[in-house]
Design an enzyme around this catalytic site. Structure first.
Site, PDB file in Angstrom:
ATOM      1  N   LEU A 336       0.829  -1.201   0.000  1.00 41.44           N
ATOM      2  CA  LEU A 336       0.000   0.000   0.000  1.00 41.44           C
ATOM      3  C   LEU A 336       0.863   1.249   0.000  1.00 41.44           C
ATOM      4  O   LEU A 336       1.785   1.375   0.824  1.00 41.44           O
ATOM      5  CB  LEU A 336      -0.901   0.017   1.243  1.00 41.44           C
ATOM      6  CG  LEU A 336      -1.853  -1.164   1.438  1.00 41.44           C
ATOM      7  CD1 LEU A 336      -2.317  -1.222   2.880  1.00 41.44           C
ATOM      8  CD2 LEU A 336      -3.048  -1.026   0.515  1.00 41.44           C
ATOM      9  N   ASP A 337       0.573   2.155  -0.901  1.00 40.50           N
ATOM     10  CA  ASP A 337       1.175   3.483  -0.824  1.00 40.50           C
ATOM     11  C   ASP A 337       0.547   4.208   0.377  1.00 40.50           C
ATOM     12  O   ASP A 337      -0.610   3.964   0.722  1.00 40.50           O
ATOM     13  CB  ASP A 337       0.893   4.248  -2.118  1.00 40.50           C
ATOM     14  CG  ASP A 337       1.529   5.633  -2.117  1.00 40.50           C
ATOM     15  OD1 ASP A 337       2.646   5.768  -1.614  1.00 40.50           O
ATOM     16  OD2 ASP A 337       0.870   6.570  -2.612  1.00 40.50           O
ATOM     17  N   LYS A 338       1.305   5.075   1.036  1.00 40.97           N
ATOM     18  CA  LYS A 338       0.761   5.763   2.215  1.00 40.97           C
ATOM     19  C   LYS A 338      -0.089   6.959   1.810  1.00 40.97           C
ATOM     20  O   LYS A 338      -1.293   7.002   2.070  1.00 40.97           O
ATOM     21  CB  LYS A 338       1.891   6.225   3.146  1.00 40.97           C
ATOM     22  CG  LYS A 338       1.355   6.965   4.400  1.00 40.97           C
ATOM     23  CD  LYS A 338       2.476   7.433   5.295  1.00 40.97           C
ATOM     24  CE  LYS A 338       3.136   8.690   4.772  1.00 40.97           C
ATOM     25  NZ  LYS A 338       2.276   9.897   4.862  1.00 40.97           N
TER      26      LYS A 338
END
Length: 673
Positions: A336-338
């Site tokens: 997951l990208d933040k």
């Protein structure tokens, strides 16, 4: 304007799949009545007793002819299908039925011939009807496409075809009307039902500046919309195109099954011929042809894929095709990208800490905002907005601005040198006395905030901090992924490690990889794959592009307004809702379970029937009946995927961010401007 008339029920019957079985049933019924009138059981096979009277024999003869006619009426379309398949070098199921039917007529089994073709055509009609139902998602999407639009031309309302609306034209959306274009609300307010696009069950309020999508329906209010996408360039049109392609795309298992059937069907024909030759029982050989039809086996996978993709489309989950559906069911790691995925990508000011007693909080914030006025960095906006809110309006630009990559910004403001950035910027500016800034920076970073040191004329005057709000459903999303059996949830970000670790601790991810460049994210994905993980990558498609391309499944969130994401992502979540991700994984796994069940049903049916044939008691008619029932069971089992699942349990957290929690014991209270 011409008016289209609906065809009558009789016309629809004649043109549809039910015409042949209906005519065949009528002929079989008349034939049976004639045989019974002559005192002969029409279902016993053969031509009846030899001691019949002339009149009875005539009735039996007519009955036999009607049975042959019934076999021809329902059998000719089957034979045509078999011949068409042979022209493209394919031995289809229809060929088995055709050979069995012709053979049954030759040996005088007229009832068997009529029954086999009748049951096959009924099964085909029922199969077509239920398959149409599995494609209902696409039908519903096409149905919501608007036909007309009301546009403003020279101040006058004009009703035109939706296809005639041009980009930049003003479209009026009234209560109860369908939105005919993609666009932006210019004036007005109202609510729209966006279920057809995002799967959202509740109406969404729209005001000036909000985006709207073609095919959504106004449930109240009045909107003036500037068209940005029309015709095939609307989100709805892209979704329809994507679902069409996805439902026709073949999964690896389906391709394998089709290759299997190309060998299986000739083997059945050869086996039937050998059996008839060895046993001298032609009827037994013909029965084997009927029993061996792999119809349920061939349809077991495509019908499940069509239904699964259709269910996803209804829920705002676009899956590119069967291959990606199968892969999604095997996902064991999610990256997951933040920013913009776990967080809302809307940073806000959380802290102003004064380190120069000669100044107050407002002055520290004002100097920082004046310097940031010349910056293009995304964190400059919340600082300027906070200063404006605090009554420290930022007017004009600095005389000079010097961005320092990776460190911050230096600006000349009213002749004063102001810097805003991280601790390494102090060293770059030659400032050795940090006035305690290092300790405050460390404390704020541990809280998940991004701290920036503010200097004025080579002295540290304070620290400001911003934080991006963690999505309210981020923790629940990670929890659901873990519950579904996904072993590893990884966060990838270019942000500072302390900030990343604070966000990770709040949402519950398993691994944190911070301060990454785009190629570093790619390396993490490849490492996970080397550990035999099937990896899904969720990102915004910009700096995450290499990782998204390398992942086994690339997932785009909030794709309703992004045509590129709809066309390129393996899975596109139309609504910006994190909980759609575990829902997509659950749907993929449920679809694969249904496929497995269908294959099992098909194989068991064929095995039991073959045993029954050699054990005695299974006739051609009974075999075809059981075969068609198995096909329907497989299709109906797949149709379970079309039912909306109950909402997953678990409490929803109230919106909040790490920055919003109360200070822990021993932490000094800080004020946000």
């Amino acid at each position: 304007m011409s008016t289209l008339t609906r065809p009558s029920p009789l016309t629809r019957l004649r043109r549809g799949h039910w015409a042949a079985p209906a005519a065949s049933a009528l002929l079989i019924t008349v034939a049976a009545v004639l045989s019974w009138t002559a005192g002969v059981n029409p279902f016993s096979g053969g031509h009846g007793p030899s001691d019949l009277t002339t009149g009875s024999a005539l009735l039996v003869g007519v009955s036999d002819l009607l049975m042959v006619a019934a076999a021809a009426v329902s059998g000719v379309p089957i034979l045509i299908g078999a011949l068409r398949a042979l022209l493209v070098r394919t031995i289809a199921i229809e060929l088995l039925v055709s050979i069995a039917t012709i053979g049954a007529v030759i040996v005088g089994e007229f009832w068997e011939a009529a029954a086999v073709t009748f049951l096959f055509s009924v099964g085909h009609a029922l199969e077509a009807a239920t398959l149409t139902k599995t494609r209902s998602a696409l039908t519903e999407l096409v149905a919501v496409a608007p036909d007309t639009a009301v546009v403003l031309r020279d101040g006058t309302q004009v009703e035109v075809s939706a296809a005639q609306v041009a980009v930049e034209q003003i479209v009026l959306v009234k209560n109860g009307a369908k939105v005919p274009v993609d666009g932006v609300v210019l004036t007005g307010s109202g609510t729209l039902d966006e279920a057809s696009i995002t799967g959202e069950s509740l109406p969404v309020e729209k005001v000036e500046g909000d985006h709207v999508f073609a095919g959504t329906v106004s449930t109240g209010g009045f909107l003036q919309v500037r068209a940005t996408g029309v015709g095939v360039d609307t989100t709805l049109a892209r979704i329809i195109h994507r679902v069409e392609e996805a439902q026709d795309a073949k999964a690896p298992a389906q391709t394998f099954m089709e290759k299997f059937s190309t060998w299986y069907t000739p083997i059945i024909i050869l086996g039937a011929v050998i059996t008839a030759w060895v046993t001298g029982d032609v009827v037994l050989g013909l029965t084997l042809l009927v029993i061996g039809c792999p119809g349920a086996l061939v349809i077991s996978i495509p019908v499940a894929i069509v239904a699964g993709i259709g269910r996803g489309a209804k829920d705002g989950i676009l899956i590119k095709g069967g291959q990606h559906l199968e892969t999604a069911a095997r996902i064991s790691a999610v990256a997951l990208d933040k920013t913009g995925t776990l967080t809302e990508a809307r940073p806000h000011l959380t802290d102003v800490t004064v380190l120069d007693p000669a100044l107050d909080r407002g002055e520290v914030l004002a100097w920082a905002a004046r310097a940031e006025a010349g910056s293009e960095h995304p964190l400059s906006r919340p600082i300027i907005d906070a200063a404006t809110t605090a009554g420290r309006a930022v007017e004009g630009l600095p005389e000079q601005t010097f961005p320092i990559p990776g460190k911050g910004i230096v600006a000349i403001v009213d002749g004063h040198r102001v810097s805003v950035g991280n601790l390494p910027l102090l060293a770059a500016e030659g400032i050795t006395d940090d006035s305690g800034a290092a300790a405050q920076v460390d404390r704020l970073a541990r809280l998940g905030r991004t701290p920036m040191v503010v200097t004025l004329d080579a002295r540290v005057i304070g620290i400001i901090a911003v934080a991006d709000q963690v999505r309210s459903d981020a923790e629940e999303m990670v929890s659901r992924l873990h519950t579904s059996g996904i072993r590893t949830v990884v966060m990838l970000t270019g942000d500072a490690r302390r900030v990343a670790e604070a966000v990770a601790a709040e949402v519950g991810v398993d691994e944190v990889h911070a301060e990454l460049l785009p190629e570093d994210k790619l390396d993490v994905v490849r490492r996970l794959q080397s550990e035999r993980h099937t990896v899904a990558m969720v990102g915004d498609g910009v700096n995450d592009a290499p990782a998204l391309a390398a992942a086994d499944i690339g997932v785009a969130m909030g794709a309703a307004g992004t045509g590129v994401a709809i066309e390129t992502a393996d899975i596109a979540l139309m609504k910006d809702d994190l909980l759609k991700l575990p829902q997509a994984v659950a749907l993929a796994r449920k679809t694969i379970r249904v496929m497995t069940q269908n294959i099992t049903i098909a194989l068991i049916t064929v095995t039991v029937l073959l045993v029954g044939v050699f054990a005695g008691g299974v006739t051609m008619t009974l075999g075809m009946l059981v075969h068609e029932v198995s096909v329907l069971v497989v299709v109906l089992n797949a149709m379970r995927l079309l039912r909306p699942d109950a909402a997953a349990g678990g409490s929803r957290r109230a919106p909040g961010s790490i920055a919003d929690r109360a200070p822990a014991a021993g932490e000094p209270a800080v004020s946000a401007s």
